[in-house]
Design an enzyme around this catalytic site. Structure first.
Site, mmCIF file in Angstrom:
data_model
loop_
_atom_site.group_PDB
_atom_site.id
_atom_site.type_symbol
_atom_site.label_atom_id
_atom_site.label_comp_id
_atom_site.label_asym_id
_atom_site.label_seq_id
_atom_site.Cartn_x
_atom_site.Cartn_y
_atom_site.Cartn_z
ATOM 1 N N ASN A 11 0.815 -1.276 0.113
ATOM 2 C CA ASN A 11 -0.117 -0.191 0.094
ATOM 3 C C ASN A 11 0.951 1.254 -0.057
ATOM 4 O O ASN A 11 1.470 1.588 0.877
ATOM 5 C CB ASN A 11 -0.981 -0.132 1.167
ATOM 6 C CG ASN A 11 -1.609 1.233 1.417
ATOM 7 O OD1 ASN A 11 -1.737 1.934 0.575
ATOM 8 N ND2 ASN A 11 -2.411 1.341 2.672
ATOM 9 N N TRP A 12 0.996 1.937 -1.253
ATOM 10 C CA TRP A 12 1.956 2.872 -1.435
ATOM 11 C C TRP A 12 1.364 4.291 -0.703
ATOM 12 O O TRP A 12 2.086 5.289 -0.764
ATOM 13 C CB TRP A 12 2.450 3.141 -2.826
ATOM 14 C CG TRP A 12 3.142 2.204 -3.240
ATOM 15 C CD1 TRP A 12 3.690 0.939 -2.684
ATOM 16 C CD2 TRP A 12 3.659 1.940 -4.603
ATOM 17 N NE1 TRP A 12 4.368 0.330 -3.323
ATOM 18 C CE2 TRP A 12 4.635 0.944 -4.596
ATOM 19 C CE3 TRP A 12 4.020 3.046 -5.722
ATOM 20 C CZ2 TRP A 12 5.509 0.540 -5.814
ATOM 21 C CZ3 TRP A 12 4.307 2.501 -6.842
ATOM 22 C CH2 TRP A 12 5.177 1.407 -6.848
ATOM 23 N N LYS A 13 0.115 4.200 -0.278
ATOM 24 C CA LYS A 13 -0.567 5.618 0.215
ATOM 25 C C LYS A 13 -0.212 6.749 -0.510
ATOM 26 O O LYS A 13 -0.275 6.565 -1.640
ATOM 27 C CB LYS A 13 -0.039 5.589 1.810
ATOM 28 C CG LYS A 13 -0.094 4.210 2.674
ATOM 29 C CD LYS A 13 -0.062 4.652 4.202
ATOM 30 C CE LYS A 13 -0.012 3.094 4.659
ATOM 31 N NZ LYS A 13 -0.163 3.282 6.243
ATOM 32 N N HIS A 97 -9.299 1.058 4.792
ATOM 33 C CA HIS A 97 -8.080 1.178 5.544
ATOM 34 C C HIS A 97 -8.264 2.044 6.926
ATOM 35 O O HIS A 97 -8.987 2.939 6.671
ATOM 36 C CB HIS A 97 -7.094 1.658 4.601
ATOM 37 C CG HIS A 97 -5.569 1.703 5.181
ATOM 38 N ND1 HIS A 97 -5.261 2.483 6.256
ATOM 39 C CD2 HIS A 97 -4.740 0.728 5.141
ATOM 40 C CE1 HIS A 97 -4.133 2.227 6.619
ATOM 41 N NE2 HIS A 97 -3.643 1.206 5.782
ATOM 42 N N GLU A 99 -6.599 4.235 8.141
ATOM 43 C CA GLU A 99 -6.434 5.743 7.746
ATOM 44 C C GLU A 99 -7.691 6.367 7.001
ATOM 45 O O GLU A 99 -8.171 7.666 7.210
ATOM 46 C CB GLU A 99 -5.182 5.936 6.933
ATOM 47 C CG GLU A 99 -3.974 5.705 7.577
ATOM 48 C CD GLU A 99 -2.841 5.034 6.921
ATOM 49 O OE1 GLU A 99 -2.746 5.304 5.770
ATOM 50 O OE2 GLU A 99 -1.814 4.926 7.605
ATOM 51 N N GLU A 169 -5.277 -5.109 10.406
ATOM 52 C CA GLU A 169 -4.071 -4.277 10.670
ATOM 53 C C GLU A 169 -4.592 -3.514 11.892
ATOM 54 O O GLU A 169 -5.510 -2.521 12.193
ATOM 55 C CB GLU A 169 -4.346 -3.318 9.491
ATOM 56 C CG GLU A 169 -4.033 -3.795 8.269
ATOM 57 C CD GLU A 169 -3.316 -2.731 7.149
ATOM 58 O OE1 GLU A 169 -2.458 -3.214 6.636
ATOM 59 O OE2 GLU A 169 -3.954 -1.793 6.934
ATOM 60 N N GLY A 175 2.571 1.961 11.016
ATOM 61 C CA GLY A 175 3.504 3.069 10.737
ATOM 62 C C GLY A 175 4.312 3.462 12.144
ATOM 63 O O GLY A 175 4.905 4.574 12.134
ATOM 64 N N SER A 215 3.764 -2.483 10.116
ATOM 65 C CA SER A 215 5.230 -2.392 10.429
ATOM 66 C C SER A 215 5.758 -3.756 10.075
ATOM 67 O O SER A 215 6.587 -4.285 10.588
ATOM 68 C CB SER A 215 5.454 -2.114 11.963
ATOM 69 O OG SER A 215 5.099 -1.149 12.076
ATOM 70 N N GLY A 236 2.967 -1.134 4.241
ATOM 71 C CA GLY A 236 2.948 0.119 4.020
ATOM 72 C C GLY A 236 4.371 0.738 3.667
ATOM 73 O O GLY A 236 4.707 0.506 2.698
ATOM 74 N N GLY A 237 4.733 1.330 4.771
ATOM 75 C CA GLY A 237 6.147 1.806 4.510
ATOM 76 C C GLY A 237 7.356 0.923 3.815
ATOM 77 O O GLY A 237 7.800 1.622 2.886
HETATM 78 P P1 PGA Z 1 3.032 0.190 7.602
HETATM 79 O O1 PGA Z 1 1.663 0.308 7.127
HETATM 80 O O2 PGA Z 1 3.610 -1.189 6.918
HETATM 81 O O3 PGA Z 1 3.843 1.137 7.398
HETATM 82 O O4 PGA Z 1 2.799 -0.117 9.211
HETATM 83 C C1 PGA Z 1 0.650 -0.904 6.873
HETATM 84 C C2 PGA Z 1 -0.736 -0.209 6.238
HETATM 85 O O5 PGA Z 1 -1.253 0.699 6.581
HETATM 86 O O6 PGA Z 1 -1.239 -0.992 5.517
#
Ligand code: PGA
Length: 255
Positions: A11-13, A97, A99, A169, A175, A215, A236-237
């Site tokens: 997920n490149w957000k 998600h 967020e 998640e 993150g 993470s 994500g990251g």
């Molecule tokens: P993260 O994000 O790997 O940066 O913790 C995961 C996600 O939000 O899908």
């Protein structure tokens, strides 16, 4: 051993311009040219989807979007329909998600509408669920998840479920560098699979893939994947870097 094929999704957000996205996608195609034993998906920002699709076409890397709007078309300024995502080359779409729930008012009801819309257009939804730190501390984790699953998947039939992936998640692990322990992840994944069995039967429960997200890095994926109910990861990251993400995808050999 179960027969579920591992699934690693990135997920490149809201990161990467179009040219940066195309460059990273191109690197991934090269790094993952031999990796057919894992399903791979990357979800760039909407604006880069069509170009990234060109870059990954014919490779093992598939494309996903980070969200959609449920209407077919209309006066909905700033929104993107499922049909548009299909036309840009998407196979998957991430829905709900944390967020989006936290910053954009997404609820279990809107999540449900979005999943329905995705299924109608043959997009495969990745439904995200997870508890906040406060909810975990209040011993509310299973209640929260129960509600997110029952409301998010309300009205779906056995056949619809065949194309759905779940992603657990925990919000406190996204993150933050804090990962759920393998035991915590397994406990929740088993809870989710048991809930799916109650709602949709044994076959769906045994075939549905449940990803862990929060993470995930090359350093912790191998251990996580030893858990019997963890079928992959939503990253994500660490998915922003082609080398790191491909090491996660190749968790079986990199270790
Ligand atoms: P993260 O994000 O790997 O940066 O913790 C995961 C996600 O939000 O899908």
């Amino acid at each position: 051993m179960n027969s579920r094929k591992p699934f690693i999704a990135g997920n490149w957000k809201m990161y990467k311009t179009c040219s940066e996205a195309v460059e990273t996608a191109g690197k991934l195609v090269k790094l993952l040219s031999q990796t057919s034993d894992v399903d791979i998906m990357i979800a760039p920002a909407y604006i880069a989807l069509a170009q990234v699709h060109e870059a990954v076409k014919g490779s093992f890397v598939t494309l996903g979007a980070q969200n959609l709007f449920w209407e077919k078309e209309g006066a909905y300024t700033g929104e993107i329909s499922p049909e548009m995502l299909v036309s840009a080359g998407c196979t998957y779409v991430i829905i709900g998600h944390s967020e989006r729930r936290q910053y954009f008012g997404e609820t279990n009801e809107t999540v449900n509408k979005k999943i329905k819309a995705a299924i109608n257009y043959n997009l495969k939804p990745v439904l995200c669920v997870g508890e906040s730190e406060k909810e975990r501390e209040a011993n509310d984790t299973f209640n929260v998840l129960d509600k997110q699953i029952k409301m998010g998947l309300e009205g779906f039939l056995h056949d619809d479920m065949q194309n759905i992936t779940l992603a657990y998640e925990p919000v406190w692990a996204i993150g933050t560098g804090k990962t759920a322990s393998n035991k915590q992840a397994q406990e929740v994944h088993l809870f989710l699979r048991t809930l799916i069995e109650k709602l949709f039967g044994k076959n769906i429960a045994e075939s549905i893939r449940i990803l862990y997200g929060g993470s995930v890095k090359p350093e912790n994926i191998t251990e996580l994947m030893t858990m019997p109910d963890v079928d992959g990861a939503l990253v994500g990251g660490a998915s922003l870097d082609a080398d790191k993400f491909s090491r996660i995808v190749k968790f079986k050999t990199v270790g």
